[in-house]
Motif scaffolding. Sequence first.
Motif, PDB file in Angstrom:
ATOM      1  N   ALA A 179       0.859  -1.179   0.000  1.00 40.28           N
ATOM      2  CA  ALA A 179       0.000   0.000   0.000  1.00 40.28           C
ATOM      3  C   ALA A 179       0.897   1.232   0.000  1.00 40.28           C
ATOM      4  N   ARG A 180       0.310   2.405  -0.275  1.00 40.98           N
ATOM      5  CA  ARG A 180       1.116   3.637  -0.213  1.00 40.98           C
ATOM      6  C   ARG A 180       1.495   3.935   1.238  1.00 40.98           C
ATOM      7  N   ARG A 181       2.495   4.769   1.404  1.00 47.22           N
ATOM      8  CA  ARG A 181       3.105   4.960   2.722  1.00 47.22           C
ATOM      9  C   ARG A 181       2.152   5.554   3.755  1.00 47.22           C
ATOM     10  N   ASP A 182       1.147   6.363   3.329  1.00 45.08           N
ATOM     11  CA  ASP A 182       0.220   6.965   4.289  1.00 45.08           C
ATOM     12  C   ASP A 182      -1.169   6.337   4.188  1.00 45.08           C
ATOM     13  N   HIS A 183      -1.209   5.074   3.816  1.00 44.70           N
ATOM     14  CA  HIS A 183      -2.493   4.362   3.688  1.00 44.70           C
ATOM     15  C   HIS A 183      -3.145   4.214   5.065  1.00 44.70           C
ATOM     16  N   PRO A 184      -4.483   4.337   5.130  1.00 45.40           N
ATOM     17  CA  PRO A 184      -5.178   4.184   6.430  1.00 45.40           C
ATOM     18  C   PRO A 184      -4.891   2.860   7.131  1.00 45.40           C
ATOM     19  N   LEU A 185      -4.665   1.795   6.359  1.00 42.97           N
ATOM     20  CA  LEU A 185      -4.419   0.489   6.981  1.00 42.97           C
ATOM     21  C   LEU A 185      -3.122   0.464   7.792  1.00 42.97           C
ATOM     22  N   LEU A 186      -2.202   1.353   7.482  1.00 41.35           N
ATOM     23  CA  LEU A 186      -0.940   1.378   8.229  1.00 41.35           C
ATOM     24  C   LEU A 186      -1.123   1.944   9.631  1.00 41.35           C
ATOM     25  N   ARG A 187      -2.286   2.532   9.900  1.00 38.09           N
ATOM     26  CA  ARG A 187      -2.587   3.009  11.236  1.00 38.09           C
ATOM     27  C   ARG A 187      -3.405   1.986  12.023  1.00 38.09           C
ATOM     28  N   ALA A 188      -3.726   0.850  11.351  1.00 33.08           N
ATOM     29  CA  ALA A 188      -4.566  -0.170  11.979  1.00 33.08           C
ATOM     30  C   ALA A 188      -3.730  -1.070  12.870  1.00 33.08           C
ATOM     31  N   LYS A 189      -4.421  -1.780  13.739  1.00 33.97           N
ATOM     32  CA  LYS A 189      -3.774  -2.779  14.582  1.00 33.97           C
ATOM     33  C   LYS A 189      -3.266  -3.913  13.722  1.00 33.97           C
ATOM     34  N   THR A 190      -2.062  -4.362  13.954  1.00 33.75           N
ATOM     35  CA  THR A 190      -1.489  -5.444  13.149  1.00 33.75           C
ATOM     36  C   THR A 190      -1.423  -6.739  13.951  1.00 33.75           C
ATOM     37  N   PRO A 191      -1.453  -7.893  13.282  1.00 40.28           N
ATOM     38  CA  PRO A 191      -1.623  -8.034  11.836  1.00 40.28           C
ATOM     39  C   PRO A 191      -3.044  -7.670  11.399  1.00 40.28           C
ATOM     40  N   ILE A 192      -3.142  -7.146  10.182  1.00 39.37           N
ATOM     41  CA  ILE A 192      -4.416  -6.654   9.656  1.00 39.37           C
ATOM     42  C   ILE A 192      -5.274  -7.834   9.213  1.00 39.37           C
ATOM     43  N   GLY A 193      -6.508  -7.884   9.635  1.00 39.94           N
ATOM     44  CA  GLY A 193      -7.413  -8.971   9.284  1.00 39.94           C
ATOM     45  C   GLY A 193      -7.906  -8.880   7.861  1.00 39.94           C
ATOM     46  N   ILE A 194      -8.364  -9.997   7.356  1.00 38.75           N
ATOM     47  CA  ILE A 194      -8.804 -10.077   5.965  1.00 38.75           C
ATOM     48  C   ILE A 194     -10.008  -9.183   5.712  1.00 38.75           C
ATOM     49  N   GLU A 195     -10.925  -9.094   6.677  1.00 39.58           N
ATOM     50  CA  GLU A 195     -12.118  -8.273   6.482  1.00 39.58           C
ATOM     51  C   GLU A 195     -11.740  -6.824   6.177  1.00 39.58           C
ATOM     52  N   ARG A 196     -10.744  -6.315   6.853  1.00 39.19           N
ATOM     53  CA  ARG A 196     -10.315  -4.933   6.601  1.00 39.19           C
ATOM     54  C   ARG A 196      -9.660  -4.815   5.227  1.00 39.19           C
ATOM     55  N   LEU A 197      -8.870  -5.801   4.853  1.00 37.83           N
ATOM     56  CA  LEU A 197      -8.234  -5.765   3.528  1.00 37.83           C
ATOM     57  C   LEU A 197      -9.282  -5.742   2.422  1.00 37.83           C
ATOM     58  N   LEU A 198     -10.327  -6.539   2.578  1.00 38.87           N
ATOM     59  CA  LEU A 198     -11.361  -6.645   1.543  1.00 38.87           C
ATOM     60  C   LEU A 198     -12.220  -5.400   1.445  1.00 38.87           C
ATOM     61  N   GLY A 199     -12.079  -4.484   2.370  1.00 44.54           N
ATOM     62  CA  GLY A 199     -12.827  -3.241   2.309  1.00 44.54           C
ATOM     63  C   GLY A 199     -12.229  -2.229   1.350  1.00 44.54           C
ATOM     64  N   TYR A 200     -11.064  -2.554   0.766  1.00 41.24           N
ATOM     65  CA  TYR A 200     -10.392  -1.629  -0.154  1.00 41.24           C
ATOM     66  C   TYR A 200     -10.333  -2.203  -1.569  1.00 41.24           C
ATOM     67  N   ASP A 201     -10.088  -1.319  -2.532  1.00 43.79           N
ATOM     68  CA  ASP A 201      -9.859  -1.770  -3.906  1.00 43.79           C
ATOM     69  C   ASP A 201      -8.551  -2.553  -3.954  1.00 43.79           C
ATOM     70  N   TRP A 202      -8.517  -3.549  -4.835  1.00 44.75           N
ATOM     71  CA  TRP A 202      -7.314  -4.344  -5.055  1.00 44.75           C
ATOM     72  C   TRP A 202      -6.836  -4.146  -6.493  1.00 44.75           C
ATOM     73  N   VAL A 203      -5.540  -4.229  -6.691  1.00 45.57           N
ATOM     74  CA  VAL A 203      -4.955  -4.239  -8.043  1.00 45.57           C
ATOM     75  C   VAL A 203      -4.320  -5.604  -8.240  1.00 45.57           C
TER      76      VAL A 203
END
Length: 311
Positions: A179-203
């Motif tokens: 992800a980009r360096r200031d992505h919201p997921l980088l502020r999330a509790k780690t490890p990041i769960g799949i449900e949170r990952l699936l909430g974003y667009d994927w390439v």
Amino acid sequence: MNDLLRKGMKINHLRLAAALMADGKLTDAAHTLGIAQPAASRLASEIEAIIDAPFYRREGRGIALTAEGRALAIRADRILNEIGDAGREIDELRRGLTGTVALGAVTGPAIDLVLPVVRHARIDMPDAQIEIEVATSDHLRDMVLDRRLDFAIARLPDDASASQFDYMPIGIEPMSIIARRDHPLLRAKTPIGIERLLGYDWVMPPSGAILRQTVERSLRDLGHAPPARVLNTSSFLLTLAAVGQSNAIAPIASAVAQIFGADGQIKTLETTMNLAVDEFGILTRAGAHLTPTADRVRDLVNDMIKRNKTA
């Protein structure tokens, strides 16, 4: 073969057989050989007399080799390529370790193995030219069989065509989600769960690509559907651009993620997914004899593999 030679089989007969198998038309085969069509027809008649069987039959606007003709053509192509390789090897032996080596690799090993090997080869064989093709395994396999590559670092096919290759396994290819360096997921509790990952667009690469299959299989095994919003692209540069300019995330080879994350613009997400693409290894044509230069480069790849395992 000795019987065919005794009956008069010559190089020009083999060249015509191989050309007809490739071109499918007598006129095109004649053009390939640089001879007139009557001369090509005469060679074809001589072949039929030598093998004592029909060589080809007319089909539509072209020709189709008979079973006997195709058997001859397949071996003729192999013989002619071996003669070409012999000339290349003799030239390399005469000049030392020079000449051109063509090798291919899937993305991760291209970073982890091929680039370090090229640096070593520049010292070990300063006069050798190395050509590198980075592509998917299916494309690289075709190039190895077509002799456009001396060898490739890729995945062995899982069907009967695997017998066409000699294979030395190396290992699996670890994958990361970036992800980009200031992505919201980088502020999330780690490890990041799949449900949170699936909430974003994927390439991701198009359907059927092994990387995409790996991601979708991993999600399925964990009880999740594939991402709902996907930008499909086979372009690595577009993948990086999309990730860098949006909240989209993308799975890529871990080796690549490390390289492009060095400047801090791209970050690897720590997730609950453990992604790795199936085993890859060194592929050469079954029974192929590499030139001294190509063989030396393959040895350097093997040395790098051993060094990485002991590091």
